[in-house]
Design a protein around this motif. Structure first.
Motif, PDB file in Angstrom:
ATOM      1  N   MET A 120      53.139  -1.586 -16.824  1.00 40.33           N
ATOM      2  CA  MET A 120      52.879  -1.819 -15.426  1.00 40.33           C
ATOM      3  C   MET A 120      53.263  -0.830 -14.376  1.00 40.33           C
ATOM      4  O   MET A 120      52.997  -0.366 -13.218  1.00 40.33           O
ATOM      5  N   ALA A 121      54.493  -0.198 -14.774  1.00 46.64           N
ATOM      6  CA  ALA A 121      55.232   0.828 -13.974  1.00 46.64           C
ATOM      7  C   ALA A 121      54.100   2.085 -13.897  1.00 46.64           C
ATOM      8  O   ALA A 121      54.481   2.890 -12.751  1.00 46.64           O
ATOM      9  N   GLU A 122      53.098   2.073 -14.380  1.00 48.70           N
ATOM     10  CA  GLU A 122      52.355   3.277 -14.360  1.00 48.70           C
ATOM     11  C   GLU A 122      51.197   2.937 -13.519  1.00 48.70           C
ATOM     12  O   GLU A 122      50.444   3.873 -13.092  1.00 48.70           O
ATOM     13  N   LEU A 123      50.935   1.864 -13.124  1.00 51.20           N
ATOM     14  CA  LEU A 123      49.875   1.336 -12.124  1.00 51.20           C
ATOM     15  C   LEU A 123      49.626   1.916 -10.963  1.00 51.20           C
ATOM     16  O   LEU A 123      48.552   2.234 -10.680  1.00 51.20           O
ATOM     17  N   PRO A 124      50.863   1.914 -10.388  1.00 52.46           N
ATOM     18  CA  PRO A 124      50.801   2.561  -8.896  1.00 52.46           C
ATOM     19  C   PRO A 124      49.825   4.129  -9.127  1.00 52.46           C
ATOM     20  O   PRO A 124      48.904   4.323  -8.367  1.00 52.46           O
ATOM     21  N   GLU A 125      50.455   5.018 -10.287  1.00 48.65           N
ATOM     22  CA  GLU A 125      49.900   6.291 -10.243  1.00 48.65           C
ATOM     23  C   GLU A 125      48.114   5.953 -10.418  1.00 48.65           C
ATOM     24  O   GLU A 125      47.277   6.783 -10.102  1.00 48.65           O
ATOM     25  N   GLN A 126      47.882   4.873 -11.390  1.00 48.65           N
ATOM     26  CA  GLN A 126      46.398   4.894 -11.804  1.00 48.65           C
ATOM     27  C   GLN A 126      45.537   4.191 -10.610  1.00 48.65           C
ATOM     28  O   GLN A 126      44.563   4.786 -10.486  1.00 48.65           O
ATOM     29  N   MET A 127      46.223   3.479  -9.733  1.00 46.19           N
ATOM     30  CA  MET A 127      45.566   2.964  -8.605  1.00 46.19           C
ATOM     31  C   MET A 127      45.235   4.149  -7.690  1.00 46.19           C
ATOM     32  O   MET A 127      44.236   4.109  -7.006  1.00 46.19           O
ATOM     33  N   ALA A 128      46.418   5.048  -7.447  1.00 50.25           N
ATOM     34  CA  ALA A 128      45.815   6.130  -6.374  1.00 50.25           C
ATOM     35  C   ALA A 128      44.938   6.967  -7.013  1.00 50.25           C
ATOM     36  O   ALA A 128      43.954   7.428  -6.319  1.00 50.25           O
ATOM     37  N   GLY A 129      44.683   7.220  -8.214  1.00 54.06           N
ATOM     38  CA  GLY A 129      43.769   7.904  -8.863  1.00 54.06           C
ATOM     39  C   GLY A 129      42.256   7.206  -8.763  1.00 54.06           C
ATOM     40  O   GLY A 129      41.101   7.727  -8.447  1.00 54.06           O
ATOM     41  N   ALA A 130      42.339   5.962  -8.622  1.00 54.23           N
ATOM     42  CA  ALA A 130      41.016   4.939  -8.606  1.00 54.23           C
ATOM     43  C   ALA A 130      40.719   5.099  -7.131  1.00 54.23           C
ATOM     44  O   ALA A 130      39.612   5.345  -6.481  1.00 54.23           O
ATOM     45  N   PRO A 157      61.492  -6.651 -16.952  1.00 55.12           N
ATOM     46  CA  PRO A 157      61.885  -7.849 -16.119  1.00 55.12           C
ATOM     47  C   PRO A 157      60.885  -8.337 -15.073  1.00 55.12           C
ATOM     48  O   PRO A 157      60.092  -7.451 -14.763  1.00 55.12           O
ATOM     49  N   VAL A 158      60.705  -9.599 -14.950  1.00 54.33           N
ATOM     50  CA  VAL A 158      59.562 -10.178 -14.004  1.00 54.33           C
ATOM     51  C   VAL A 158      59.753  -9.290 -12.627  1.00 54.33           C
ATOM     52  O   VAL A 158      58.691  -8.936 -12.098  1.00 54.33           O
ATOM     53  N   ALA A 159      60.808  -9.207 -12.153  1.00 56.68           N
ATOM     54  CA  ALA A 159      61.065  -8.860 -10.760  1.00 56.68           C
ATOM     55  C   ALA A 159      60.412  -7.106 -10.861  1.00 56.68           C
ATOM     56  O   ALA A 159      59.650  -6.779  -9.830  1.00 56.68           O
ATOM     57  N   GLU A 160      60.856  -6.408 -11.693  1.00 54.66           N
ATOM     58  CA  GLU A 160      60.076  -4.901 -11.826  1.00 54.66           C
ATOM     59  C   GLU A 160      58.695  -5.061 -11.929  1.00 54.66           C
ATOM     60  O   GLU A 160      58.017  -4.209 -11.433  1.00 54.66           O
ATOM     61  N   PHE A 161      58.134  -5.806 -12.762  1.00 53.57           N
ATOM     62  CA  PHE A 161      56.699  -6.212 -13.097  1.00 53.57           C
ATOM     63  C   PHE A 161      55.971  -6.417 -11.636  1.00 53.57           C
ATOM     64  O   PHE A 161      55.082  -5.958 -11.183  1.00 53.57           O
ATOM     65  N   ARG A 162      56.679  -7.349 -10.956  1.00 54.61           N
ATOM     66  CA  ARG A 162      56.207  -7.687  -9.529  1.00 54.61           C
ATOM     67  C   ARG A 162      56.043  -6.625  -8.582  1.00 54.61           C
ATOM     68  O   ARG A 162      55.062  -6.156  -7.958  1.00 54.61           O
ATOM     69  N   ALA A 163      57.280  -5.772  -8.357  1.00 54.82           N
ATOM     70  CA  ALA A 163      57.274  -4.698  -7.518  1.00 54.82           C
ATOM     71  C   ALA A 163      56.321  -3.465  -8.117  1.00 54.82           C
ATOM     72  O   ALA A 163      55.748  -2.996  -6.957  1.00 54.82           O
ATOM     73  N   SER A 164      56.245  -3.380  -9.192  1.00 56.16           N
ATOM     74  CA  SER A 164      55.180  -2.172  -9.487  1.00 56.16           C
ATOM     75  C   SER A 164      53.805  -2.702  -9.167  1.00 56.16           C
ATOM     76  O   SER A 164      52.793  -1.968  -8.794  1.00 56.16           O
ATOM     77  N   PHE A 165      53.370  -3.780  -9.593  1.00 54.19           N
ATOM     78  CA  PHE A 165      51.977  -4.599  -8.897  1.00 54.19           C
ATOM     79  C   PHE A 165      51.930  -4.512  -7.615  1.00 54.19           C
ATOM     80  O   PHE A 165      50.872  -4.039  -7.113  1.00 54.19           O
ATOM     81  N   GLU A 166      52.833  -4.786  -6.786  1.00 54.34           N
ATOM     82  CA  GLU A 166      52.694  -4.935  -5.166  1.00 54.34           C
ATOM     83  C   GLU A 166      52.356  -3.448  -4.832  1.00 54.34           C
ATOM     84  O   GLU A 166      51.728  -3.076  -4.212  1.00 54.34           O
ATOM     85  N   LYS A 167      53.179  -2.380  -5.491  1.00 55.58           N
ATOM     86  CA  LYS A 167      53.040  -1.074  -5.143  1.00 55.58           C
ATOM     87  C   LYS A 167      51.783  -0.342  -5.452  1.00 55.58           C
ATOM     88  O   LYS A 167      51.226   0.218  -4.594  1.00 55.58           O
TER      89      LYS A 167
END
Length: 297
Positions: A120-130, A157-167
């Motif tokens: 999930m930590a990589e998702l913000p970068e992938q979303m920017a590409g999308a 951790p769940v909190a990190e997962f949430r922060a990455s998805f929101e970002k």
């Protein structure tokens, strides 16, 4: 006599004027229709607002992990994006993009930006590409690798997962504010264990270290092993809760309602090489689940 007639006539005229101008406001002498203008007024219907969700988007970008890359679906230890549930071109899978766009437009109007092994930590970068592609729909399938760590204490951790998805959603909105988002739930990894542990091939492959937190010592039914598996399943449930809650705050986002998590796949939907990733048939089932949710009015 003439004076009296004039007086009565003047009184009658004045009374009529008072009645028309006061109690009977709106009446017009000699025009009976003007006395009731509402009878001629037709109420105009209020136009229906344009729905935010389009059930037939014209372009698709896919982000995620090895499942969206169709890893181990065609051959061992390799991606096979042509059979991806999201953007594949294989007609036997009938991907989401094929269903929505048709075969003539898949190559030019869909993009597979997922990466095998991503968390999930990589998702913000992938979303920017999308976002850079300005798609009308973005599909998200991410989270299994956050739970599939060597041991449960290494799970995200769940909190990190949430922060990455929101970002990630914020990055998408910054570049593509009107893009729709379909979010798939994380699969039930404990069901995966219960399905594959009856296969001699699956047991042998899992010993190589696939998803150790859930699949290590797959034949061990002791209390410690059961607690370990329960902890992983609880974390997956928590991840899905985050996906549901964050998606619900975005008017152009649809969570799958737990459809992928609840899907009771069998050995036929698992890769024959690792008994973990979806096979071609498994990819087709994922495409069907996504299409059903995205096209629901």
């Amino acid at each position: 006599m003439r004076g009296r007639r004039r007086f009565r006539t003047a009184v009658a005229a004045a009374t009529a004027a008072l009645l028309c101008g006061g109690v009977l406001s709106g009446c017009t002498a000699g025009d009976p229709e003007a006395a009731a203008p509402s009878a001629r007024t037709t109420a105009r219907p209020t136009p229906s607002p344009t729905p935010l969700w389009d059930v037939s988007p014209a372009s698709v970008a896919a982000v995620g992990d090895s499942v969206t890359r169709a890893f181990d679906a065609c051959s061992v230890l390799s991606d096979c994006p042509e059979v991806s549930w999201a953007t594949g071109t294989d007609t036997t899978v009938n991907s989401l993009a094929l269903r929505l766009l048709g075969p003539a437009r898949v190559a030019t109007h869909s993009w597979n930006l997922a990466r095998t092994g991503a968390r999930m930590a990589e998702l913000p970068e992938q979303m920017a590409g999308a976002a850079a592609e300005k798609p009308e729909l973005v599909t998200v399938m991410m989270g299994a690798n956050d739970a599939c760590r060597p041991t449960p204490d290494l799970m995200t951790p769940v909190a990190e997962f949430r922060a990455s998805f929101e970002k990630a959603l914020a990055r998408l909105r910054a570049g593509a504010p009107k893009a729709q988002v379909y979010v798939a739930s994380v699969p039930d990894l404990k069901h995966l264990w219960s399905t594959g542990r009856v296969s001699p091939m699956g047991l042998q492959v899992w010993k190589l270290g696939i998803c150790g937190a859930m699949l290590a010592d797959a034949e061990d039914l002791g209390p410690a092993a059961e607690r370990r598996r329960a902890a992983v399943r609880d974390r997956v449930v928590a991840y899905n809760g985050v996906l549901r809650e964050v998606c619900a705050k975005d008017a152009r986002c649809r969570y799958d309602g737990g459809a992928v998590f609840g899907f009771r796949f069998d050995g036929g939907q698992l890769s024959p090489w690792d008994w973990f990733h979806p096979s071609r048939d498994g990819q087709a089932r994922l495409a069907e689940l996504a299409y059903r949710r995205i096209t629901k009015e």
